[in-house]
Design an enzyme around this catalytic site. Structure first.
Site, PDB file in Angstrom:
ATOM      1  N   ARG A  47       0.832  -1.206   0.000  1.00 40.16           N
ATOM      2  CA  ARG A  47       0.000   0.000   0.000  1.00 40.16           C
ATOM      3  C   ARG A  47       0.869   1.260   0.000  1.00 40.16           C
ATOM      4  NH1 ARG A  47      -1.497   4.070   2.204  1.00 40.16           N
ATOM      5  NH2 ARG A  47       0.024   3.799   3.880  1.00 40.16           N
ATOM      6  N   LYS A 136      -7.480  -4.976 -17.912  1.00 42.34           N
ATOM      7  CA  LYS A 136      -6.367  -5.622 -18.616  1.00 42.34           C
ATOM      8  C   LYS A 136      -6.451  -7.131 -18.482  1.00 42.34           C
ATOM      9  CE  LYS A 136      -2.025  -6.789 -17.282  1.00 42.34           C
ATOM     10  NZ  LYS A 136      -0.658  -6.653 -16.734  1.00 42.34           N
ATOM     11  N   GLU A 177      -4.025  -7.736 -24.278  1.00 46.63           N
ATOM     12  CA  GLU A 177      -2.567  -7.903 -24.175  1.00 46.63           C
ATOM     13  C   GLU A 177      -2.119  -9.315 -24.537  1.00 46.63           C
ATOM     14  OE1 GLU A 177      -0.857  -7.070 -20.309  1.00 46.63           O
ATOM     15  OE2 GLU A 177       1.165  -7.426 -21.026  1.00 46.63           O
ATOM     16  N   LYS A 219      -2.263  -3.979 -26.333  1.00 47.62           N
ATOM     17  CA  LYS A 219      -0.995  -3.908 -25.584  1.00 47.62           C
ATOM     18  C   LYS A 219      -0.097  -5.057 -26.023  1.00 47.62           C
ATOM     19  CE  LYS A 219       0.885  -3.894 -20.864  1.00 47.62           C
ATOM     20  NZ  LYS A 219       0.699  -3.342 -19.511  1.00 47.62           N
TER      21      LYS A 219
HETATM   22  P1  13P Z   1       6.084  -4.801 -18.070  1.00 48.57           P
HETATM   23  O1  13P Z   1       6.150  -3.448 -18.723  1.00 48.57           O
HETATM   24  O2  13P Z   1       6.966  -4.930 -16.847  1.00 48.57           O
HETATM   25  O3  13P Z   1       6.237  -5.914 -19.060  1.00 48.57           O
HETATM   26  O4  13P Z   1       4.625  -4.947 -17.461  1.00 48.57           O
HETATM   27  C1  13P Z   1       3.559  -4.535 -18.211  1.00 48.57           C
HETATM   28  C2  13P Z   1       2.403  -5.400 -17.929  1.00 48.57           C
HETATM   29  O5  13P Z   1       1.373  -4.929 -17.523  1.00 48.57           O
HETATM   30  C3  13P Z   1       2.537  -6.836 -18.180  1.00 48.57           C
HETATM   31  O6  13P Z   1       1.291  -7.456 -18.105  1.00 48.57           O
END
Ligand code: 13P
Length: 340
Positions: A47, A136, A177, A219
């Site tokens: 935290r 994400k 991602e 991403k």
């Molecule tokens: P890094 O930039 O350390 O790769 O982390 C980004 C991320 O959110 C990986 O899921």
């Protein structure tokens, strides 16, 4: 689903001059980061560290959004301000990691599929109530002899698309991602081949599941040689291969692409982004969503000591500013020599 809000927030996440801070390390991952500075990982130390990041003066000049972890989105500053509210008041969009991690894919040794779809609709509703405006989900694609297989690419793409559709239904912008890891000994050409196949499969699944491209952010990894490769590509080559691969595979309707740093050093990740943005006209914003590449020098400056907080916040601001400059190609490697 509020399409207008979705598109507005997606565009805000990749707004010029700014990028996303990935501060969504799971409890296991943040422990690894704290181990390196000999700091015990506890509810309170985690935290304290996140408060340091989220209250860093001027961060809103370069940071458009922060990805939080389930524990973190429920935490507060020492004086009682919930983190999502604190960020929103600074004009920074709060986001949330919603996947449950990469698990072994049955029948495919060495490959994984990311889990977390069960109950996701309900969790998204709760996170939205807590202030999350984006989410994400990370798929992990390893590169090696005979991998990735078509089956693992398809399974991961399907999960990403189902996640993205559920997010949009809840008016939460999905960060999609698919990370091709840079852990192996493969060269940059192999990374490009695998990234190309991965993005093709991911966009096929996104189309199939009717995901709205204007209301999402991609991403991806950069196209880069594996860390153990004897043939490391130069920064210009990384920039060129990455842009070429993305131009081939990413529709222009996407507002922006925010790279992960994936184990690159802070300076490498910033230089690569700057070179990609220098002198090119691209159909989407090219931005950052860095975890390690925004936090390494901050952690080193902090070391868990209250007396180091201001210095650690300056280190964070310096990285954020450099990456902000990389958004229009005006970051230069020589800036690393200037005093913090
Ligand atoms: P890094 O930039 O350390 O790769 O982390 C980004 C991320 O959110 C990986 O899921």
């Amino acid at each position: 689903m509020d399409i207008k809000e979705l598109d507005t927030n997606a565009a805000a996440m990749v707004t010029r001059g700014k990028g996303i801070l990935a501060a969504d390390e799971s409890t296991g991952t943040i422990k690894k980061r704290f181990d390196k500075i000999a700091l015990e990982s506890s509810f309170e130390s985690r935290r304290t560290y996140r408060e340091l990041l989220f209250t860093a003066p001027d961060a809103e000049k370069y940071i458009s959004g922060v990805i939080l972890y389930d524990e973190t989105i429920r935490q507060q500053t020492a004086d009682g301000r919930p983190f999502p509210q604190l960020l929103a008041a600074r004009g920074i969009l709060p986001g949330i990691k919603v996947d449950a991690g990469a698990k072994a894919l049955a029948g495919f040794p060495g490959e994984t599929v990311t889990e977390g779809l069960d109950g996701l609709r309900e969790r998204l509703a709760e996170y939205r109530g807590l202030g999350a405006r984006f989410a994400k989900w990370r798929a992990v694609i390893d590169v090696g002899a005979g991998i990735p297989t078509a089956a693992s690419l398809a399974a991961n793409a399907e999960a990403l698309a189902r996640y993205a559709a559920l997010c949009q239904e809840a008016t939460i912008v999905p960060i999609v991602e698919p990370e091709v890891l840079m852990d192996g000994d493969h060269g940059i050409e192999r990374c490009e081949e695998v990234t190309d196949a991965t993005l093709e499969t991911v966009f096929d699944a996104l189309f199939l599941h009717r995901v709205r491209l204007e209301g999402m952010v991609l991403k991806p990894n950069m196209v880069i040689a594996g860390k153990k490769s004897a043939r490391q590509a130069g920064p210009e080559q990384v920039a060129e291969a990455t842009v070429r691969c993305l131009l081939r595979r990413v529709p222009a309707a996407i507002p922006g692409i925010a790279f992960l740093s994936g184990g690159q050093s802070e300076a490498e990740a910033t230089l690569h982004l700057s070179l990609m943005n220098r002198g090119r006209k691209l159909p989407w914003e090219l931005s950052f969503s860095y975890g390690r590449a925004l936090q390494q020098s901050t952690l080193d400056a902090w070391k868990g000591k209250p007396g180091n907080v201001a210095a650690a916040q300056r280190a964070f601001l310096r990285r954020a500013r450099f990456n902000g400059l990389a958004r229009d190609g005006s970051y230069e490697a020589a800036m690393e020599q200037a005093a913090a």
